[in-house]
Design a protein around this motif. Structure first.
Motif, PDB file in Angstrom:
ATOM      1  N   SER A 145       0.832  -1.203   0.000  1.00  0.00           N
ATOM      2  CA  SER A 145       0.000   0.000   0.000  1.00  0.00           C
ATOM      3  C   SER A 145       0.869   1.257   0.000  1.00  0.00           C
ATOM      4  O   SER A 145       0.499   2.283  -0.574  1.00  0.00           O
ATOM      5  CB  SER A 145      -0.937  -0.006   1.207  1.00  0.00           C
ATOM      6  N   ALA A 146       2.023   1.174   0.660  1.00  0.00           N
ATOM      7  CA  ALA A 146       2.948   2.315   0.698  1.00  0.00           C
ATOM      8  C   ALA A 146       3.879   2.334  -0.505  1.00  0.00           C
ATOM      9  O   ALA A 146       4.392   3.400  -0.887  1.00  0.00           O
ATOM     10  CB  ALA A 146       3.765   2.282   1.986  1.00  0.00           C
ATOM     11  N   ASN A 147       4.116   1.140  -1.111  1.00  0.00           N
ATOM     12  CA  ASN A 147       5.046   1.031  -2.238  1.00  0.00           C
ATOM     13  C   ASN A 147       4.401   0.185  -3.342  1.00  0.00           C
ATOM     14  O   ASN A 147       4.748  -0.986  -3.514  1.00  0.00           O
ATOM     15  CB  ASN A 147       6.366   0.376  -1.795  1.00  0.00           C
ATOM     16  N   PRO A 148       3.459   0.740  -4.077  1.00  0.00           N
ATOM     17  CA  PRO A 148       2.707  -0.056  -5.059  1.00  0.00           C
ATOM     18  C   PRO A 148       3.559  -0.630  -6.187  1.00  0.00           C
ATOM     19  O   PRO A 148       3.137  -1.585  -6.842  1.00  0.00           O
ATOM     20  CB  PRO A 148       1.671   0.941  -5.601  1.00  0.00           C
ATOM     21  N   ASP A 149       4.763  -0.084  -6.410  1.00  0.00           N
ATOM     22  CA  ASP A 149       5.623  -0.590  -7.478  1.00  0.00           C
ATOM     23  C   ASP A 149       6.471  -1.782  -7.054  1.00  0.00           C
ATOM     24  O   ASP A 149       7.136  -2.391  -7.890  1.00  0.00           O
ATOM     25  CB  ASP A 149       6.553   0.527  -7.980  1.00  0.00           C
ATOM     26  N   PHE A 150       6.459  -2.118  -5.763  1.00  0.00           N
ATOM     27  CA  PHE A 150       7.263  -3.242  -5.292  1.00  0.00           C
ATOM     28  C   PHE A 150       6.661  -4.569  -5.763  1.00  0.00           C
ATOM     29  O   PHE A 150       5.437  -4.719  -5.844  1.00  0.00           O
ATOM     30  CB  PHE A 150       7.347  -3.249  -3.759  1.00  0.00           C
ATOM     31  N   HIS A 151       7.533  -5.547  -6.052  1.00  0.00           N
ATOM     32  CA  HIS A 151       7.107  -6.890  -6.445  1.00  0.00           C
ATOM     33  C   HIS A 151       7.580  -7.883  -5.376  1.00  0.00           C
ATOM     34  O   HIS A 151       8.699  -7.769  -4.872  1.00  0.00           O
ATOM     35  CB  HIS A 151       7.699  -7.283  -7.798  1.00  0.00           C
ATOM     36  N   PHE A 152       6.723  -8.859  -5.061  1.00  0.00           N
ATOM     37  CA  PHE A 152       7.070  -9.856  -4.055  1.00  0.00           C
ATOM     38  C   PHE A 152       6.794 -11.256  -4.610  1.00  0.00           C
ATOM     39  O   PHE A 152       5.888 -11.451  -5.427  1.00  0.00           O
ATOM     40  CB  PHE A 152       6.256  -9.646  -2.770  1.00  0.00           C
ATOM     41  N   VAL A 153       7.583 -12.234  -4.129  1.00  0.00           N
ATOM     42  CA  VAL A 153       7.347 -13.632  -4.484  1.00  0.00           C
ATOM     43  C   VAL A 153       7.399 -14.470  -3.212  1.00  0.00           C
ATOM     44  O   VAL A 153       8.086 -14.117  -2.248  1.00  0.00           O
ATOM     45  CB  VAL A 153       8.388 -14.167  -5.500  1.00  0.00           C
ATOM     46  N   GLU A 154       6.667 -15.563  -3.233  1.00  0.00           N
ATOM     47  CA  GLU A 154       6.711 -16.504  -2.119  1.00  0.00           C
ATOM     48  C   GLU A 154       7.996 -17.323  -2.252  1.00  0.00           C
ATOM     49  O   GLU A 154       8.352 -17.767  -3.328  1.00  0.00           O
ATOM     50  CB  GLU A 154       5.474 -17.400  -2.158  1.00  0.00           C
ATOM     51  N   ASP A 155       8.700 -17.499  -1.123  1.00  0.00           N
ATOM     52  CA  ASP A 155      10.022 -18.121  -1.159  1.00  0.00           C
ATOM     53  C   ASP A 155      10.047 -19.386  -0.317  1.00  0.00           C
ATOM     54  O   ASP A 155      10.273 -19.339   0.896  1.00  0.00           O
ATOM     55  CB  ASP A 155      11.077 -17.125  -0.651  1.00  0.00           C
ATOM     56  N   ALA A 156       9.819 -20.519  -0.967  1.00  0.00           N
ATOM     57  CA  ALA A 156      10.010 -21.848  -0.374  1.00  0.00           C
ATOM     58  C   ALA A 156       9.341 -22.011   0.985  1.00  0.00           C
ATOM     59  O   ALA A 156       9.880 -22.640   1.888  1.00  0.00           O
ATOM     60  CB  ALA A 156      11.509 -22.143  -0.256  1.00  0.00           C
ATOM     61  N   GLY A 157       8.146 -21.445   1.120  1.00  0.00           N
ATOM     62  CA  GLY A 157       7.405 -21.616   2.359  1.00  0.00           C
ATOM     63  C   GLY A 157       7.901 -20.785   3.526  1.00  0.00           C
ATOM     64  O   GLY A 157       7.373 -20.878   4.629  1.00  0.00           O
ATOM     65  N   ARG A 158       8.919 -19.960   3.291  1.00  0.00           N
ATOM     66  CA  ARG A 158       9.487 -19.159   4.387  1.00  0.00           C
ATOM     67  C   ARG A 158       8.876 -17.761   4.468  1.00  0.00           C
ATOM     68  O   ARG A 158       9.246 -16.970   5.325  1.00  0.00           O
ATOM     69  CB  ARG A 158      11.006 -19.043   4.210  1.00  0.00           C
ATOM     70  N   GLY A 159       7.969 -17.450   3.581  1.00  0.00           N
ATOM     71  CA  GLY A 159       7.370 -16.122   3.560  1.00  0.00           C
ATOM     72  C   GLY A 159       7.539 -15.483   2.192  1.00  0.00           C
ATOM     73  O   GLY A 159       7.815 -16.171   1.200  1.00  0.00           O
ATOM     74  N   TYR A 160       7.376 -14.193   2.157  1.00  0.00           N
ATOM     75  CA  TYR A 160       7.473 -13.453   0.898  1.00  0.00           C
ATOM     76  C   TYR A 160       8.708 -12.556   0.923  1.00  0.00           C
ATOM     77  O   TYR A 160       9.055 -11.982   1.960  1.00  0.00           O
ATOM     78  CB  TYR A 160       6.229 -12.586   0.692  1.00  0.00           C
ATOM     79  N   ARG A 161       9.341 -12.427  -0.242  1.00  0.00           N
ATOM     80  CA  ARG A 161      10.489 -11.528  -0.356  1.00  0.00           C
ATOM     81  C   ARG A 161      10.282 -10.601  -1.538  1.00  0.00           C
ATOM     82  O   ARG A 161       9.676 -10.983  -2.554  1.00  0.00           O
ATOM     83  CB  ARG A 161      11.799 -12.294  -0.545  1.00  0.00           C
ATOM     84  N   ARG A 162      10.802  -9.425  -1.388  1.00  0.00           N
ATOM     85  CA  ARG A 162      10.782  -8.496  -2.504  1.00  0.00           C
ATOM     86  C   ARG A 162      11.765  -8.970  -3.573  1.00  0.00           C
ATOM     87  O   ARG A 162      12.852  -9.479  -3.260  1.00  0.00           O
ATOM     88  CB  ARG A 162      11.182  -7.094  -2.027  1.00  0.00           C
ATOM     89  N   VAL A 163      11.374  -8.835  -4.829  1.00  0.00           N
ATOM     90  CA  VAL A 163      12.281  -9.140  -5.940  1.00  0.00           C
ATOM     91  C   VAL A 163      12.450  -7.877  -6.787  1.00  0.00           C
ATOM     92  O   VAL A 163      11.525  -7.083  -6.941  1.00  0.00           O
ATOM     93  CB  VAL A 163      11.768 -10.298  -6.824  1.00  0.00           C
ATOM     94  N   VAL A 164      13.663  -7.714  -7.299  1.00  0.00           N
ATOM     95  CA  VAL A 164      13.975  -6.537  -8.118  1.00  0.00           C
ATOM     96  C   VAL A 164      14.580  -7.013  -9.436  1.00  0.00           C
ATOM     97  O   VAL A 164      15.038  -8.154  -9.553  1.00  0.00           O
ATOM     98  CB  VAL A 164      14.955  -5.588  -7.396  1.00  0.00           C
ATOM     99  N   PRO A 165      14.603  -6.154 -10.439  1.00  0.00           N
ATOM    100  CA  PRO A 165      15.204  -6.531 -11.724  1.00  0.00           C
ATOM    101  C   PRO A 165      16.717  -6.738 -11.597  1.00  0.00           C
ATOM    102  O   PRO A 165      17.368  -6.148 -10.737  1.00  0.00           O
ATOM    103  CB  PRO A 165      14.897  -5.329 -12.624  1.00  0.00           C
ATOM    104  N   SER A 166      17.257  -7.571 -12.478  1.00  0.00           N
ATOM    105  CA  SER A 166      18.705  -7.776 -12.553  1.00  0.00           C
ATOM    106  C   SER A 166      19.139  -7.598 -14.010  1.00  0.00           C
ATOM    107  O   SER A 166      19.432  -8.576 -14.718  1.00  0.00           O
ATOM    108  CB  SER A 166      19.086  -9.170 -12.039  1.00  0.00           C
ATOM    109  N   PRO A 167      19.175  -6.349 -14.476  1.00  0.00           N
ATOM    110  CA  PRO A 167      19.523  -6.087 -15.887  1.00  0.00           C
ATOM    111  C   PRO A 167      21.006  -6.302 -16.162  1.00  0.00           C
ATOM    112  O   PRO A 167      21.837  -6.262 -15.240  1.00  0.00           O
ATOM    113  CB  PRO A 167      19.140  -4.620 -16.068  1.00  0.00           C
ATOM    114  N   ARG A 168      21.327  -6.513 -17.429  1.00  0.00           N
ATOM    115  CA  ARG A 168      22.733  -6.669 -17.833  1.00  0.00           C
ATOM    116  C   ARG A 168      23.411  -5.296 -17.892  1.00  0.00           C
ATOM    117  O   ARG A 168      22.800  -4.315 -18.308  1.00  0.00           O
ATOM    118  CB  ARG A 168      22.822  -7.345 -19.199  1.00  0.00           C
TER     119      ARG A 168
END
Length: 322
Positions: A145-168
């Protein structure tokens, strides 16, 4: 032996093991410096790059825990710059101590390095690099709600983590400054943590929320400064095919064509050895007179003395597997 210009890309185990304290990381870097000064002793010009994954992750945790309207957490590009500075500070002091002990008066300097990426890189549409702490579903709702551009993924049952791009990486802004330092006899520490990711907009460089792979950034630096050799350090002495199977075999010398076939065969894990192999291929492709090496920190002495490690060049070799 003719002096060579060598870029050494340090892996995470050269800086941080289990103990994340400053004192422990400084001790680890003092040991790392003992290996790196061997290149100076044999007359080479040295440029050092390094990762920062654990350090920037810990910094993000600290910032999140203490963030407030009056003292807000810093954006990711700034966090990368901050860890470039802290790790560079530790490493340049460790190198200076080892050089002084050997009677060598050589300056070491950290360069806060910006690495240009293409803002149209497809990686920006598909963030994949996990950073920072784990969150539960309730925390995710508040953060988004505070950071609508953030992306999160579920990580092996341990919760959610933010993911960011990894450009070349496309370019290294301070490559010219790094070369000037080398020409002046200084040992530069540059592209720490893959460099601060920036995009060009007109005459400006704008930081972005991304993480650049440190092996690709090190390759781009080595390419831009005209290095003779790119040495990528990891946890193993050699690159292996059929890794962790009864048919495991180590590569001693290999070529671009052979490595590309191994990649097509799925021999290298995407999250570990594959980017190192791809970076090595890119370097010798852009610098056909150069050489890339993948080995471990502990094997550096053996590499310097006996050439032990995986050596990659543009030419095919007759006997490359042991």
């Amino acid at each position: 032996m003719t002096a060579r210009k060598i870029v050494v890309a340090l892996g995470g185990n050269a800086i941080l093991a289990k103990d994340a304290s400053a004192a422990a990381q400084q001790r680890a870097l003092r040991e790392t410096a003992r290996y790196l000064v061997k290149f100076i002793q044999q007359g080479d010009s040295l440029i050092i790059s390094h990762g920062n994954g654990p350090q920037v992750g810990n910094l993000l945790l600290q910032q999140a825990a203490g963030s407030s309207p009056d003292n807000p957490e810093m954006p990711l590009d700034t966090a990368v710059a901050m860890t470039q500075g802290s790790i560079g500070y530790w490493l340049q002091n460790a190198m200076a101590a080892e050089l002084t002990a050997l009677g060598l008066e050589i300056d070491v300097a950290t360069v806060v390095t910006q690495v240009v990426v293409d803002e149209n890189d497809p990686a920006f549409e598909s963030p994949t690099k996990p950073i920072g702490p784990f969150y539960n579903s309730e925390e995710i709702t508040t953060i988004k709600s505070a950071n609508p551009d953030f992306h999160f993924v579920e990580d092996a049952g341990r919760g959610y983590r933010r993911v960011v791009p990894s450009p070349r990486p496309v370019d290294v802004v301070e490559a010219g400054a790094v070369n000037q330092l080398v020409n002046a006899g200084v040992i530069p520490i540059a592209t720490g943590g893959g460099g601060v990711p920036v995009v060009r907009r007109g005459h400006e460089l704008i930081g972005c929320e991304a993480v650049i792979d440190k092996d690709f950034a090190s390759e781009k630096l080595a390419e831009r400064v005209g290095a003779d050799q790119l040495i990528i350090l990891t946890a193993v002495d050699h690159v292996y095919v059929n890794f962790n199977t009864p048919e495991q075999q180590q590569l001693t010398t290999t070529s671009v064509d052979e490595l590309q076939q191994y990649i097509a065969d799925g021999q290298f894990a995407a999250g570990s050895m594959l980017p190192k192999v791809e970076a090595a291929i890119e370097f010798v492709t852009h610098r056909p007179e150069g050489q890339a090496v993948i080995t471990s920190l502990s094997n550096l002495g053996n590499f310097i003395e006996n050439g032990s490690g995986t050596i990659i060049s543009t030419v095919s070799t007759e006997s490359n597997i042991l």
